[in-house]
Design a protein around this motif. Sequence first.
Motif, mmCIF file in Angstrom:
data_model
loop_
_atom_site.group_PDB
_atom_site.id
_atom_site.type_symbol
_atom_site.label_atom_id
_atom_site.label_comp_id
_atom_site.label_asym_id
_atom_site.label_seq_id
_atom_site.Cartn_x
_atom_site.Cartn_y
_atom_site.Cartn_z
ATOM 1 N N ASN A 32 61.540 -87.718 4.393
ATOM 2 C CA ASN A 32 62.120 -87.778 3.048
ATOM 3 C C ASN A 32 62.193 -86.425 2.354
ATOM 4 O OD1 ASN A 32 62.312 -90.896 2.350
ATOM 5 N ND2 ASN A 32 60.354 -90.606 3.398
ATOM 6 N N TYR A 33 61.812 -85.360 3.063
ATOM 7 C CA TYR A 33 61.659 -84.052 2.420
ATOM 8 C C TYR A 33 62.951 -83.584 1.748
ATOM 9 C CZ TYR A 33 59.747 -79.357 1.729
ATOM 10 O OH TYR A 33 59.286 -78.187 1.172
ATOM 11 N N ALA A 34 64.073 -83.762 2.432
ATOM 12 C CA ALA A 34 65.346 -83.260 1.892
ATOM 13 C C ALA A 34 65.734 -83.941 0.591
ATOM 14 C CB ALA A 34 66.461 -83.439 2.925
ATOM 15 N N GLU A 35 65.267 -85.175 0.369
ATOM 16 C CA GLU A 35 65.623 -85.915 -0.831
ATOM 17 C C GLU A 35 64.663 -85.653 -1.995
ATOM 18 O OE1 GLU A 35 65.730 -87.577 2.304
ATOM 19 O OE2 GLU A 35 67.859 -87.024 2.209
ATOM 20 N N LEU A 36 63.589 -84.920 -1.757
ATOM 21 C CA LEU A 36 62.625 -84.646 -2.810
ATOM 22 C C LEU A 36 63.136 -83.544 -3.735
ATOM 23 C CD1 LEU A 36 59.301 -84.619 -0.710
ATOM 24 C CD2 LEU A 36 60.281 -86.536 -2.000
ATOM 25 N N SER A 37 62.714 -83.590 -4.983
ATOM 26 C CA SER A 37 63.050 -82.514 -5.920
ATOM 27 C C SER A 37 62.264 -81.264 -5.545
ATOM 28 C CB SER A 37 62.681 -82.949 -7.343
ATOM 29 O OG SER A 37 61.269 -83.006 -7.486
ATOM 30 N N PRO A 38 62.670 -80.087 -6.015
ATOM 31 C CA PRO A 38 61.918 -78.866 -5.699
ATOM 32 C C PRO A 38 60.442 -78.963 -6.074
ATOM 33 C CG PRO A 38 64.048 -78.310 -6.617
ATOM 34 C CD PRO A 38 63.913 -79.794 -6.744
ATOM 35 N N GLN A 39 60.149 -79.581 -7.225
ATOM 36 C CA GLN A 39 58.763 -79.725 -7.645
ATOM 37 C C GLN A 39 58.001 -80.661 -6.698
ATOM 38 O OE1 GLN A 39 58.511 -77.119 -9.604
ATOM 39 N NE2 GLN A 39 57.422 -78.192 -11.249
ATOM 40 N N GLU A 40 58.647 -81.739 -6.307
ATOM 41 C CA GLU A 40 58.012 -82.676 -5.370
ATOM 42 C C GLU A 40 57.809 -82.025 -4.014
ATOM 43 O OE1 GLU A 40 59.668 -86.938 -7.129
ATOM 44 O OE2 GLU A 40 60.821 -85.836 -5.629
ATOM 45 N N GLN A 41 58.748 -81.170 -3.605
ATOM 46 C CA GLN A 41 58.589 -80.459 -2.329
ATOM 47 C C GLN A 41 57.385 -79.530 -2.372
ATOM 48 O OE1 GLN A 41 62.364 -78.565 -1.565
ATOM 49 N NE2 GLN A 41 63.273 -80.418 -0.689
ATOM 50 N N ARG A 42 57.135 -78.905 -3.530
ATOM 51 C CA ARG A 42 55.956 -78.043 -3.661
ATOM 52 C C ARG A 42 54.677 -78.862 -3.483
ATOM 53 N NH1 ARG A 42 56.490 -74.453 -9.024
ATOM 54 N NH2 ARG A 42 54.384 -73.849 -8.312
ATOM 55 N N ALA A 43 54.637 -80.028 -4.088
ATOM 56 C CA ALA A 43 53.475 -80.905 -3.933
ATOM 57 C C ALA A 43 53.357 -81.405 -2.493
ATOM 58 C CB ALA A 43 53.577 -82.078 -4.899
ATOM 59 N N ALA A 44 54.493 -81.717 -1.883
ATOM 60 C CA ALA A 44 54.485 -82.193 -0.494
ATOM 61 C C ALA A 44 53.973 -81.107 0.448
ATOM 62 C CB ALA A 44 55.886 -82.642 -0.086
ATOM 63 N N ASP A 45 54.364 -79.849 0.175
ATOM 64 C CA ASP A 45 53.892 -78.739 1.012
ATOM 65 C C ASP A 45 52.370 -78.624 0.948
ATOM 66 O OD1 ASP A 45 56.475 -78.098 1.732
ATOM 67 O OD2 ASP A 45 56.709 -76.552 0.188
ATOM 68 N N VAL A 46 51.805 -78.791 -0.244
ATOM 69 C CA VAL A 46 50.353 -78.719 -0.392
ATOM 70 C C VAL A 46 49.681 -79.865 0.359
ATOM 71 C CG1 VAL A 46 48.456 -78.956 -2.044
ATOM 72 C CG2 VAL A 46 50.378 -77.432 -2.545
ATOM 73 N N ILE A 47 50.253 -81.050 0.285
ATOM 74 C CA ILE A 47 49.698 -82.197 1.007
ATOM 75 C C ILE A 47 49.697 -81.918 2.510
ATOM 76 C CG2 ILE A 47 50.124 -84.603 1.659
ATOM 77 C CD1 ILE A 47 51.080 -85.070 -1.221
ATOM 78 N N LEU A 48 50.801 -81.389 3.019
ATOM 79 C CA LEU A 48 50.885 -81.091 4.449
ATOM 80 C C LEU A 48 49.864 -80.027 4.845
ATOM 81 C CD1 LEU A 48 54.762 -81.088 4.951
ATOM 82 C CD2 LEU A 48 53.137 -82.837 5.714
ATOM 83 N N ASP A 49 49.587 -79.093 3.941
ATOM 84 C CA ASP A 49 48.602 -78.047 4.227
ATOM 85 C C ASP A 49 47.169 -78.559 4.163
ATOM 86 O OD1 ASP A 49 50.566 -76.146 4.593
ATOM 87 O OD2 ASP A 49 50.466 -75.382 2.536
ATOM 88 N N HIS A 50 46.960 -79.724 3.556
ATOM 89 C CA HIS A 50 45.617 -80.258 3.369
ATOM 90 C C HIS A 50 45.468 -81.654 3.979
ATOM 91 C CE1 HIS A 50 45.692 -77.069 0.318
ATOM 92 N NE2 HIS A 50 44.383 -77.075 0.400
ATOM 93 N N LEU A 51 46.214 -81.924 5.033
ATOM 94 C CA LEU A 51 46.126 -83.251 5.637
ATOM 95 C C LEU A 51 44.725 -83.541 6.162
ATOM 96 C CD1 LEU A 51 49.498 -83.585 7.588
ATOM 97 C CD2 LEU A 51 48.780 -84.857 5.572
ATOM 98 N N ASP A 52 44.023 -82.506 6.628
ATOM 99 C CA ASP A 52 42.702 -82.728 7.210
ATOM 100 C C ASP A 52 41.687 -83.218 6.196
ATOM 101 O OD1 ASP A 52 43.105 -80.055 6.176
ATOM 102 O OD2 ASP A 52 41.061 -79.621 6.824
#
Length: 301
Positions: A32-52
């Motif tokens: 769903n990344y392409a459909e996220l807003s820029p702000q949501e993508q920033r939050a998604a990037d942090v989530i992906l960096d902290h999956l562990d």
Amino acid sequence: MPQSTATATPATPAAPASPAAAAPIGQRIDENYAELSPQEQRAADVILDHLDDLALYNASELARLSGVSKATVSRLFRSLGFADAQEVRDHARALRSQGVPLGGITLDPQRSSAVDAHLAQEQSNLRAMLATVSDGRLTEAAGLIARARRVVVIGLRNSYPLALHLRQQLVLGLTDVRLAPAPGQSIGEELAGLTANDAVVLVGFRRRPSGFGRILDAATTLSVPIVLLADPSARRHADRVALYLECPVDSVLAVDSYAAANSLVALLATESLAVAARGSRTRIASINRLYSGLDELEPPA
């Protein structure tokens, strides 16, 4: 006063969860990344960096790390199919307990803390395994294997390499040790004809295939004694086997660690060959003569 005879309206069954809603959070973000807003993508990037360690964060902490509002994080969770941050944390804990890769530390040799964390977890796994099998069950399993007419070692998915290695060690001293499934084949052929005089060694570490229980059913129907090597998630199968050898595969890395499991394989093979000492020595000597005659091994330096 007469009682009412009105019939209650049956509850509408809940709709089954969609495949997307059952997917790991990382996969949901990717899809769903392409459909996220820029702000949501920033939050998604942090989530992906902290999956562990995602299970440790609430929405406010993720918002702070992302530099976005808490409302943005909450909106992202809903778009990914989660009700709130607590559901995300529960989801992350459930995935890690199932062995789903979720990120993990970067093992940079220059970062002593990362190396130390990895080493500490490996040592913890090894100590837990040794504590579990030191009650005599390892020796009992080795005796069962050594005295069996035929041994079938079964491993599926991540367990296959361990099963292959165990079979390779056992066949050094035992005459009839088979690996199942063979490439492109099924397990039924290897189970057919087995009796109580044989043994099945079933390697079943987590993320087992859905048919795992049916393998146990088939071997049990044949009255074949089963030795199960697995992590704690297989405890529900323990009462269906002759012997259960437990070994954790927990890791601070993105994937499970099988270091302690390989150590368990070495212990089990060594104990089994020791029980069959005389026959093992004769067979090993014969194998070494064949190695020499066939010139199969590189000579020592």
